[in-house]
Design an enzyme around this catalytic site. Sequence first.
Site, PDB file in Angstrom:
ATOM      1  N   ARG A 251       3.911   2.843  -6.651  1.00  0.00           N
ATOM      2  CA  ARG A 251       3.937   1.502  -6.082  1.00  0.00           C
ATOM      3  C   ARG A 251       5.045   0.722  -6.774  1.00  0.00           C
ATOM      4  O   ARG A 251       5.202   0.833  -7.991  1.00  0.00           O
ATOM      5  CB  ARG A 251       2.597   0.773  -6.296  1.00  0.00           C
ATOM      6  CG  ARG A 251       1.489   1.202  -5.360  1.00  0.00           C
ATOM      7  CD  ARG A 251       1.745   0.709  -3.925  1.00  0.00           C
ATOM      8  NE  ARG A 251       0.720   1.145  -2.986  1.00  0.00           N
ATOM      9  CZ  ARG A 251       0.797   2.242  -2.222  1.00  0.00           C
ATOM     10  NH1 ARG A 251       1.862   3.020  -2.291  1.00  0.00           N
ATOM     11  NH2 ARG A 251      -0.168   2.536  -1.388  1.00  0.00           N
ATOM     12  N   GLU A 280       8.694  -5.126  -0.185  1.00  0.00           N
ATOM     13  CA  GLU A 280       8.938  -4.228   0.960  1.00  0.00           C
ATOM     14  C   GLU A 280       8.712  -5.020   2.245  1.00  0.00           C
ATOM     15  O   GLU A 280       7.762  -5.805   2.296  1.00  0.00           O
ATOM     16  CB  GLU A 280       7.987  -3.029   0.904  1.00  0.00           C
ATOM     17  CG  GLU A 280       8.308  -2.118  -0.283  1.00  0.00           C
ATOM     18  CD  GLU A 280       7.396  -0.892  -0.368  1.00  0.00           C
ATOM     19  OE1 GLU A 280       6.597  -0.664   0.570  1.00  0.00           O
ATOM     20  OE2 GLU A 280       7.480  -0.179  -1.361  1.00  0.00           O
ATOM     21  N   HIS A 299       9.774   4.003   1.474  1.00  0.00           N
ATOM     22  CA  HIS A 299       8.322   4.208   1.350  1.00  0.00           C
ATOM     23  C   HIS A 299       7.820   5.208   2.410  1.00  0.00           C
ATOM     24  O   HIS A 299       6.947   4.918   3.223  1.00  0.00           O
ATOM     25  CB  HIS A 299       7.553   2.872   1.461  1.00  0.00           C
ATOM     26  CG  HIS A 299       6.188   2.962   0.877  1.00  0.00           C
ATOM     27  ND1 HIS A 299       5.512   1.877   0.347  1.00  0.00           N
ATOM     28  CD2 HIS A 299       5.338   4.028   0.732  1.00  0.00           C
ATOM     29  CE1 HIS A 299       4.333   2.268  -0.097  1.00  0.00           C
ATOM     30  NE2 HIS A 299       4.197   3.567   0.137  1.00  0.00           N
TER      31      HIS A 299
HETATM   32  P1  NAD Z   1      -4.999   8.992  -8.037  1.00  0.00           P
HETATM   33  O1  NAD Z   1      -5.983   7.889  -8.068  1.00  0.00           O
HETATM   34  O2  NAD Z   1      -5.458  10.374  -7.722  1.00  0.00           O
HETATM   35  O3  NAD Z   1      -4.203   9.059  -9.432  1.00  0.00           O
HETATM   36  C1  NAD Z   1      -3.749   7.899 -10.092  1.00  0.00           C
HETATM   37  C2  NAD Z   1      -3.897   8.175 -11.580  1.00  0.00           C
HETATM   38  O4  NAD Z   1      -3.423   7.009 -12.291  1.00  0.00           O
HETATM   39  C3  NAD Z   1      -5.351   8.391 -12.035  1.00  0.00           C
HETATM   40  O5  NAD Z   1      -5.500   9.674 -12.619  1.00  0.00           O
HETATM   41  C4  NAD Z   1      -5.590   7.294 -13.046  1.00  0.00           C
HETATM   42  O6  NAD Z   1      -6.396   7.701 -14.136  1.00  0.00           O
HETATM   43  C5  NAD Z   1      -4.175   6.979 -13.497  1.00  0.00           C
HETATM   44  N1  NAD Z   1      -4.076   5.683 -14.148  1.00  0.00           N
HETATM   45  C6  NAD Z   1      -4.721   4.535 -13.842  1.00  0.00           C
HETATM   46  N2  NAD Z   1      -4.381   3.568 -14.713  1.00  0.00           N
HETATM   47  C7  NAD Z   1      -3.499   4.133 -15.577  1.00  0.00           C
HETATM   48  C8  NAD Z   1      -2.781   3.638 -16.686  1.00  0.00           C
HETATM   49  N3  NAD Z   1      -2.903   2.370 -17.102  1.00  0.00           N
HETATM   50  N4  NAD Z   1      -1.963   4.486 -17.338  1.00  0.00           N
HETATM   51  C9  NAD Z   1      -1.817   5.772 -16.941  1.00  0.00           C
HETATM   52  N5  NAD Z   1      -2.483   6.300 -15.900  1.00  0.00           N
HETATM   53  C10 NAD Z   1      -3.308   5.482 -15.212  1.00  0.00           C
HETATM   54  O7  NAD Z   1      -3.866   8.520  -7.024  1.00  0.00           O
HETATM   55  P2  NAD Z   1      -2.809   9.439  -6.286  1.00  0.00           P
HETATM   56  O8  NAD Z   1      -3.353   9.814  -4.944  1.00  0.00           O
HETATM   57  O9  NAD Z   1      -2.317  10.477  -7.214  1.00  0.00           O
HETATM   58  O10 NAD Z   1      -1.646   8.353  -6.024  1.00  0.00           O
HETATM   59  C11 NAD Z   1      -0.733   8.011  -7.064  1.00  0.00           C
HETATM   60  C12 NAD Z   1       0.143   6.854  -6.605  1.00  0.00           C
HETATM   61  O11 NAD Z   1       0.908   7.245  -5.457  1.00  0.00           O
HETATM   62  C13 NAD Z   1      -0.629   5.609  -6.191  1.00  0.00           C
HETATM   63  O12 NAD Z   1       0.035   4.469  -6.699  1.00  0.00           O
HETATM   64  C14 NAD Z   1      -0.519   5.592  -4.683  1.00  0.00           C
HETATM   65  O13 NAD Z   1      -0.589   4.273  -4.178  1.00  0.00           O
HETATM   66  C15 NAD Z   1       0.868   6.178  -4.503  1.00  0.00           C
HETATM   67  N6  NAD Z   1       1.127   6.739  -3.163  1.00  0.00           N
HETATM   68  C16 NAD Z   1       2.379   6.582  -2.644  1.00  0.00           C
HETATM   69  C17 NAD Z   1       2.692   7.092  -1.405  1.00  0.00           C
HETATM   70  C18 NAD Z   1       4.080   6.953  -0.827  1.00  0.00           C
HETATM   71  O14 NAD Z   1       4.271   7.191   0.372  1.00  0.00           O
HETATM   72  N7  NAD Z   1       5.074   6.635  -1.636  1.00  0.00           N
HETATM   73  C19 NAD Z   1       1.711   7.768  -0.673  1.00  0.00           C
HETATM   74  C20 NAD Z   1       0.442   7.960  -1.242  1.00  0.00           C
HETATM   75  C21 NAD Z   1       0.167   7.437  -2.511  1.00  0.00           C
END
Ligand code: NAD
Length: 334
Positions: A251, A280, A299
């Site tokens: 994000r 965005e 994105h």
């Molecule tokens: P997820 O919830 O499986 O993993 C996120 C991880 O972040 C978790 O393991 C959590 O413990 C960790 N986390 C939370 N707070 C933290 C901190 N302070 N320090 C370190 N780690 C921390 O989510 P995901 O499905 O792996 O998604 C990851 C990211 O990708 C999210 O931000 C999501 O919005 C983004 N995303 C982007 C797109 C895109 O098109 N660019 C698509 C899907 C998801």
Amino acid sequence: MCQSTCKPGIVIVNLAHPNWDYEEKELGQLAEIKVARCRSYDELFSLCRNADILMVGDIKHVPLTRDVLEKLQKLKLISVYGVGIDTIDLDAASELGILVANAPEYGIEDVADHTLALMLSLLRRIPMLDNELRKSGWNSIRVNINDLREKFGAFRRLSSLVIGLTGFGRIGRAVAKRLQPFGCRIIAYDPYVPDHIFQQHQVERSDFENLLACSDIILIHVMLTKETYHLLDEKAFQLMKDGAMLVNTSRGEVVDEEALIKALKSGKLLGAALDVFEKEPLPKDHPLTKMPNVILSPHIAWYSEEAMMEQKRETVLNVKEFLLGRRPPYLVKS
Ligand code: NAD
């Protein structure tokens, strides 16, 4: 809603997909389905007033606030096409007895693929070389390697590098799996993931400061929370290795863009590849669009035809299970 059939009523709001054949096939026997495009609350109330279930696509122009939910008196379930649920007042939904479910698992592989593509493009300067070759011709970059090094910085071999994953959830782990065959050292920072997950993926656990100091390339995969807002700030950039690179597909708000631009301009960071931005759509004249050491995508990391189908499957499954009297598998907690 369904006086003629006595079936529950579903309204699919602002669907991004080109058709709803799959929804009809899976849910048509169980419910009466309508499809609505709602750009205003007038449209939303007139088309959804009697809905038992809403399946929602992009509703940023008609967020489901408390006031709105209170008016949708028959509503029992909202199933979101996607992960983002920031357009729904979850506390109000919970108090009103409305379940909210989303599609959290679609696109994991696609974001992981896109992250690797951005990382490799950055490492090998593919868009920069392509651009230079087209614009100025072969001799402008291939006369000697010193000129090339001067222009684009020294290239490094992936197997000799340390890759640091910030956030080791679903996408972080999918990225680690893809990185393993390259033979690089992989470290990750995620205080919420137990040790055995790191061991299982053969990834070294790290604290944040160590990750910043050791990584040649930092990949960001945390979710956006109050804690991760501007996690990569000016101080974090200062702690990074000179000449490090950054890839963000999580994000935009996780990175302080002003601090990032400063680090890129000063040469502290050699390059960055970004799919997500603080604002965005990214304004056309945004400073990042003018920086030669930055790769941008709009994105779109989540997108593939397979991911679109997965998104449909998860959204529909929530509704189907609910209609069959079972718990939707991807309920969101308020
Ligand atoms: P997820 O919830 O499986 O993993 C996120 C991880 O972040 C978790 O393991 C959590 O413990 C960790 N986390 C939370 N707070 C933290 C901190 N302070 N320090 C370190 N780690 C921390 O989510 P995901 O499905 O792996 O998604 C990851 C990211 O990708 C999210 O931000 C999501 O919005 C983004 N995303 C982007 C797109 C895109 O098109 N660019 C698509 C899907 C998801």
